[in-house]
Structures are given as structure tokens and as C-alpha cells.
Scaffold this motif. Structure first.
Motif, mmCIF file in Angstrom:
data_model
loop_
_atom_site.group_PDB
_atom_site.id
_atom_site.type_symbol
_atom_site.label_atom_id
_atom_site.label_comp_id
_atom_site.label_asym_id
_atom_site.label_seq_id
_atom_site.Cartn_x
_atom_site.Cartn_y
_atom_site.Cartn_z
ATOM 1 N N GLY A 56 -56.202 33.182 23.477
ATOM 2 C CA GLY A 56 -56.707 33.431 24.825
ATOM 3 C C GLY A 56 -57.313 34.814 24.958
ATOM 4 O O GLY A 56 -58.305 35.005 25.667
ATOM 5 N N SER A 57 -56.747 35.787 24.226
ATOM 6 C CA SER A 57 -57.260 37.160 24.324
ATOM 7 C C SER A 57 -58.572 37.322 23.553
ATOM 8 O O SER A 57 -59.276 38.311 23.732
ATOM 9 N N VAL A 58 -58.887 36.343 22.696
ATOM 10 C CA VAL A 58 -60.185 36.342 22.012
ATOM 11 C C VAL A 58 -61.288 35.862 22.967
ATOM 12 O O VAL A 58 -62.402 36.374 22.959
ATOM 13 N N LEU A 59 -60.932 34.870 23.781
ATOM 14 C CA LEU A 59 -61.949 34.175 24.589
ATOM 15 C C LEU A 59 -62.132 34.760 25.989
ATOM 16 O O LEU A 59 -63.113 34.458 26.664
ATOM 17 N N THR A 60 -61.143 35.563 26.425
ATOM 18 C CA THR A 60 -61.232 36.146 27.776
ATOM 19 C C THR A 60 -60.931 37.641 27.706
ATOM 20 O O THR A 60 -60.330 38.122 26.749
ATOM 21 N N ARG A 61 -61.360 38.350 28.746
ATOM 22 C CA ARG A 61 -61.015 39.770 28.836
ATOM 23 C C ARG A 61 -59.693 39.900 29.582
ATOM 24 O O ARG A 61 -59.447 39.184 30.550
ATOM 25 N N LYS A 62 -58.846 40.791 29.096
ATOM 26 C CA LYS A 62 -57.557 41.017 29.764
ATOM 27 C C LYS A 62 -57.765 41.635 31.140
ATOM 28 O O LYS A 62 -58.813 42.200 31.415
ATOM 29 N N GLY A 63 -56.767 41.491 31.986
ATOM 30 C CA GLY A 63 -56.781 42.253 33.217
ATOM 31 C C GLY A 63 -57.293 41.496 34.403
ATOM 32 O O GLY A 63 -58.116 41.981 35.158
ATOM 33 N N GLY A 64 -56.867 40.255 34.523
ATOM 34 C CA GLY A 64 -56.892 39.684 35.844
ATOM 35 C C GLY A 64 -57.881 38.615 36.162
ATOM 36 O O GLY A 64 -57.541 37.449 36.209
ATOM 37 N N SER A 65 -59.127 38.961 36.324
ATOM 38 C CA SER A 65 -59.974 38.084 37.121
ATOM 39 C C SER A 65 -60.629 36.940 36.349
ATOM 40 O O SER A 65 -61.629 36.398 36.789
ATOM 41 N N GLU A 96 -62.221 36.725 33.348
ATOM 42 C CA GLU A 96 -63.560 36.959 32.803
ATOM 43 C C GLU A 96 -63.672 36.351 31.405
ATOM 44 O O GLU A 96 -62.911 36.699 30.498
ATOM 45 N N ILE A 97 -64.599 35.432 31.249
ATOM 46 C CA ILE A 97 -64.797 34.730 29.976
ATOM 47 C C ILE A 97 -65.745 35.528 29.090
ATOM 48 O O ILE A 97 -66.768 36.025 29.562
ATOM 49 N N ARG A 98 -65.408 35.671 27.799
ATOM 50 C CA ARG A 98 -66.270 36.360 26.835
ATOM 51 C C ARG A 98 -67.274 35.353 26.261
ATOM 52 O O ARG A 98 -67.064 34.806 25.175
ATOM 53 N N TYR A 99 -68.346 35.137 26.999
ATOM 54 C CA TYR A 99 -69.308 34.101 26.586
ATOM 55 C C TYR A 99 -69.921 34.407 25.221
ATOM 56 O O TYR A 99 -70.246 33.497 24.464
ATOM 57 N N ASP A 100 -70.082 35.733 24.905
ATOM 58 C CA ASP A 100 -70.644 36.095 23.597
ATOM 59 C C ASP A 100 -69.727 35.629 22.459
ATOM 60 O O ASP A 100 -70.200 35.126 21.434
ATOM 61 N N THR A 101 -68.415 35.761 22.662
ATOM 62 C CA THR A 101 -67.460 35.307 21.635
ATOM 63 C C THR A 101 -67.467 33.785 21.523
ATOM 64 O O THR A 101 -67.427 33.233 20.421
ATOM 65 N N LEU A 102 -67.511 33.105 22.669
ATOM 66 C CA LEU A 102 -67.582 31.636 22.638
ATOM 67 C C LEU A 102 -68.782 31.199 21.799
ATOM 68 O O LEU A 102 -68.688 30.262 20.996
ATOM 69 N N GLU A 103 -69.895 31.900 21.993
ATOM 70 C CA GLU A 103 -71.102 31.529 21.258
ATOM 71 C C GLU A 103 -70.959 31.807 19.762
ATOM 72 O O GLU A 103 -71.287 30.957 18.925
ATOM 73 N N SER A 104 -70.437 33.000 19.409
ATOM 74 C CA SER A 104 -70.356 33.348 17.979
ATOM 75 C C SER A 104 -69.331 32.456 17.263
ATOM 76 O O SER A 104 -69.568 32.020 16.130
ATOM 77 N N HIS A 129 -58.161 37.891 12.069
ATOM 78 C CA HIS A 129 -59.040 38.355 13.137
ATOM 79 C C HIS A 129 -60.187 37.360 13.314
ATOM 80 O O HIS A 129 -60.703 36.819 12.331
ATOM 81 N N VAL A 130 -60.581 37.147 14.565
ATOM 82 C CA VAL A 130 -61.615 36.143 14.861
ATOM 83 C C VAL A 130 -62.913 36.409 14.085
ATOM 84 O O VAL A 130 -63.645 35.468 13.746
ATOM 85 N N SER A 131 -63.188 37.661 13.751
ATOM 86 C CA SER A 131 -64.402 37.972 12.983
ATOM 87 C C SER A 131 -64.333 37.405 11.559
ATOM 88 O O SER A 131 -65.347 37.340 10.868
ATOM 89 N N ARG A 132 -63.151 36.976 11.111
ATOM 90 C CA ARG A 132 -62.970 36.406 9.771
ATOM 91 C C ARG A 132 -62.879 34.886 9.813
ATOM 92 O O ARG A 132 -62.437 34.246 8.840
ATOM 93 N N LEU A 133 -63.263 34.293 10.949
ATOM 94 C CA LEU A 133 -63.175 32.838 11.111
ATOM 95 C C LEU A 133 -63.925 32.095 10.003
ATOM 96 O O LEU A 133 -63.432 31.108 9.445
ATOM 97 N N GLY A 134 -65.136 32.580 9.679
ATOM 98 C CA GLY A 134 -65.937 31.931 8.638
ATOM 99 C C GLY A 134 -65.195 31.897 7.312
ATOM 100 O O GLY A 134 -65.177 30.875 6.617
ATOM 101 N N ALA A 135 -64.570 33.040 6.952
ATOM 102 C CA ALA A 135 -63.820 33.113 5.691
ATOM 103 C C ALA A 135 -62.689 32.083 5.694
ATOM 104 O O ALA A 135 -62.480 31.359 4.717
ATOM 105 N N PHE A 136 -61.941 31.978 6.808
ATOM 106 C CA PHE A 136 -60.860 30.979 6.891
ATOM 107 C C PHE A 136 -61.417 29.571 6.698
ATOM 108 O O PHE A 136 -60.883 28.782 5.904
ATOM 109 N N LEU A 137 -62.496 29.261 7.414
ATOM 110 C CA LEU A 137 -63.054 27.897 7.332
ATOM 111 C C LEU A 137 -63.523 27.585 5.909
ATOM 112 O O LEU A 137 -63.436 26.444 5.453
ATOM 113 N N ASP A 138 -64.014 28.622 5.194
ATOM 114 C CA ASP A 138 -64.483 28.419 3.820
ATOM 115 C C ASP A 138 -63.353 28.486 2.795
ATOM 116 O O ASP A 138 -63.593 28.340 1.600
#
Lengths: 251, 251
Positions: free
Chosen positions: B11-20, B22-30, B230-239
Motif C-alpha cells: 500500500g505504501s508503494v501505491l499511495t502517499r502516506k499521510g491521510g488523504s 493520494e494515489i501514486r499514478y506514476d508508480t501504478l504506471e511503471s 524494493h518495487v524498483s527491482r520488480l523486473g528482476a523478481f519477475l525474471d
């Protein structure tokens, strides 16, 4: 605790026929108001798709299952009927009802077009707590075909069975099951075979109604009686009063 | 057929902490692009709620169950996380993935905060057909408490078990399980007890990570290994390549 009720709202009641997925918001509101007026009853609602889903399912040939070419149709069809579901949940919420949309694509699994398994313990818990689950006819994964369409009427039969609900009502856009223009007041498994669905009076009995009666006769065989009435008589049904429609019951 | 994969997106990968919410659309896309690049694999995705659901669940006290006063919170919390789910499904669809949102409120039933039953045959069928179910931590009906919160991590453990998935990856906003600022490369049920979650290095290991490790140790005891990276290593995990994170496995 009042007796639990399973209410089916026909797709043709909630949408306009003829294609473009037009929702009858006025009907959603009046139906929701009738239900809201009765206060807290353990209630489960199933609705049909009407023109929000049937045209899409037909266009992509989903009844025949998943092919290499119609994968997109799963999402398109599900999204169309989900839109109707969300509108009904909103209308119910407006009237103070704690409605919860439940998509069968998420909770149901079929084989050869019939429900094989489905999570229902959550629905029982909702009804016990006066939350109102709102399900609908939907695309469902099918172990034989890949996908299939499970109608609202099939859901009614399955859920009345597993949840042990004995008050089942189907609100439609006709006053009941019609034969030669007249409401048939009572149908039993035996008399169902003699109904002239395919006779010259077939203009009174849509294919949709024939499928509905087949499902309800299954239910009658399990000892559950069901009632088909015009949506304008919903209040009478909820109050347990005469509604001028058809009762389907064991002989 | 490639080996089925269960991927958890924090959840902390896909949204910004602190309340309201806020969805991290750039992360969803990557994230969606990384998955889309790998072509058709039998894949199931579970995501956390992050700030789309946790604040609401907390505000209404849903962890403690249903009371006379927090009924509205069921719908509010479910709607918040459903919004994140819809955004992720859209992002995946944009990348040519046949993603299908599956809300656990519809398909899951719990008792005393743990999943008791859940429809999963439809998920198996989706994976076999290269449709990608996308589930999430959610409000779930609970036979003891009325409602409870089932975390994405609990869903991972349950679903890996019933679906027999042996490749489980958890993408987070940290490089792995940290102890004194260093990634712990391997955790077993035995070594998990010696991790200093509550020591002075606890700033490196969030309560969220402690709960996660507890769930994954359950999984390791059933013989299923899981990887945290780390989410930036997702490709490595999938491979199936090194990702510099933590592996949780039976001793």
C-alpha cells in the motif's frame, strides 16, 4: 427477527430496452423508497442486467465461453452491469439502506453454465447485521467454458437454497406469468409443463419469463415458494399482502 | 506454461502516506509496464490499501468489529480501497494486461480476524486463462466480530496455500527486511524470532514489516518461499534474477 427476504429486481425494470444501457433512475429511486420505508429487515437483493450487460454479452458471444478473441468482452460486460449495480446501491443508500454491492465475478465459480461454488457465508453475516448485499447477473468464470453468464434468476435459486431463505419475490415489468393475457395465479412443477410458452400466446410470455419459471420450478422442487409480481406491487409483497401476481410452489 | 506468480504490491508503494488517499499514478504506471513487458504469465496480484483505506478503517474502529455506530465505515472504507483497486486495474489494462478487480468483501468470510473461507476456484480459472485477478486488503464480514480488516499480506498467505502457488513476491518501499539498516538476506521460522523488530533499530522495521514477516513465516512453514524486495527491482523478481532483498523460507 423478521423473516429474511430475497428480492429479485428484473433487468427490464431497472433499464430501458434497446441498447445503450439507459438506467431508469426514477425506478431505482421508487424501488429504494419502498424498501427503505419498511425499516430494517434481513434482505438480500439480486438484480438483472437488462440493457446494461445483455447487449455486451451477446456481442462478444460470452454465453459460448472464452475464445481467443472475446477476452475483452469479460471486462466490458462486467463493467456495464457494475455500473447499474453502483447506481442501485447509491439509490438504496440515499434511502438510508446499508447496501453493499457484491459482484458474482468475484465470489462465484461455474461449470457448464451452472453455479458450482460461491462464497455465501459473508452474505448471511451481512443479512444478520442488516447490511443489504446487492448482487446481479454477471460474467462468471467457468471451469469448462472459461466464462459463462450466470443470470440473476439462477443466483436467486442458488442463494435461496444455501441461505435457507423462504420468502422470495421477483419484481418484473409484467403483472406476473401471463397466459393468453391473463395472470396465472399459481404454478407448480406439474402445471409448469402445461404452460403455453411456445403457443400463439407466446407474445405474452417472453423467453426471459420462460427461463425464469424454469429456475423457480427448481426452487419449488426444493420446497421454496416464490412470487412474481409487477414492480409497482413491491410494497404489497414486502408487507405480505396480495399483489395480484403469480406464486410458484411445490404441488 | 510458465510458473504461476503471486505478486503483492505494498500500500505504501501505491499511495502517499499521510491521510488523504493520494494515489501514486506514476508508480501504478511503471509497475504495470514492468508486468506488461513480461507478456502472458499466470499472475495474481494483491495490493495493500495504504492511505486509501487505512485511515478510514482506523477512524471507524473496524478492526474491533461492527458496533451500533460504525456501520457507515464499512462502505466508506471499502469505497476508499476500491478506488485504488480501480486505478491499478486501469493502469494494468493500459499496458495490455487483462486485469480483473476482485473485492474480498464480496468473496471472503472471516472469523476472529482470520480468513475462514473464500471463493478461489474462479481465481485459478482466471490464471489458467491469463486473466489477472487483482485483490486487495479489505473490510471483510466476520462471524465473530461482524466485520474485520483482512490485510493484503493475510490474503497472500491464504491464496498461495489454496492455489498452490510457490513463487510469491512482495514489492515494498524498502529494499527488504532491514535490521540495523542492513537487508536481512534470509529469514527462516527459527531466525525470525531473533529479528530485533522491537530493538533500537526498530525505526528500520515498521510495524507493517513485522506483521508481514509473521504472515510470511506462516507461509514458509507450509513450504512456500517468498521474497521481499524494493518495487524498483520488480523486473528482476519477475525474471527470477537477484533483487537484493529478503527471502523467507523454511529452515
Amino acid at each position: 427477527m423478521p423473516e429474511p427476504v430475497l428480492l429479485k429486481l428484473g433487468g427490464s425494470v431497472l433499464t430501458r430496452k434497446g441498447g445503450s444501457g439507459e438506467i431508469r433512475y426514477d425506478t431505482l429511486e421508487s424501488v429504494s423508497r419502498e424498501i427503505g420505508l419498511r425499516g430494517a429487515i434481513p434482505l438480500l437483493i439480486v438484480h438483472g442486467a437488462g440493457s446494461c450487460g445483455h447487449p455486451e454479452a451477446h456481442r462478444y458471444g460470452l454465453m459460448q465461453g472464452l475464445t481467443g478473441k472475446n477476452r475483452e468482452g469479460v471486462m466490458v460486460t462486467h463493467r456495464a452491469v457494475s455500473r447499474l449495480n453502483a447506481a442501485l446501491v447509491d439509490a438504496l443508500t440515499e434511502q438510508g439502506i446499508s447496501a453493499v454491492g457484491i459482484p458474482p465475478l468475484a465470489s462465484c465459480y461455474a461449470e457448464s453454465g451452472r453455479i458450482r461454488s460461491m462464497e455465501w457465508r459473508n452474505l448471511r453475516e451481512m443479512m444478520n447485521r442488516f447490511l443489504v448485499p446487492v448482487l446481479h447477473g454477471d460474467v462468471v468464470m467457468d471451469g469448462e467454458r472459461g466464462v459463462t453468464i450466470v443470470s440473476g434468476d439462477q443466483l436467486v435459486v442458488y442463494l435461496a437454497g444455501v441461505l435457507g431463505i423462504s420468502r422470495v419475490g421477483l419484481a418484473t415489468d409484467v403483472p406476473g406469468v401471463l397466459e393468453c393475457g391473463q395472470v396465472v395465479p399459481e404454478i407448480t412443477p406439474e402445471s409448469a409443463d402445461r404452460l403455453c410458452f411456445n403457443s400463439s400466446s407466446s407474445t405474452d410470455v417472453t423467453g426471459g419469463m420462460e427461463g425464469k419459471v424454469q429456475e423457480l420450478v427448481r426452487l419449488a422442487r426444493e420446497g421454496v415458494r416464490s412470487e412474481i409480481f409487477h414492480v409497482s406491487r413491491l410494497g404489497a409483497f414486502l408487507d405480505g399482502e396480495p399483489h395480484g401476481g403469480t406464486v410458484v410452489r411445490a404441488g
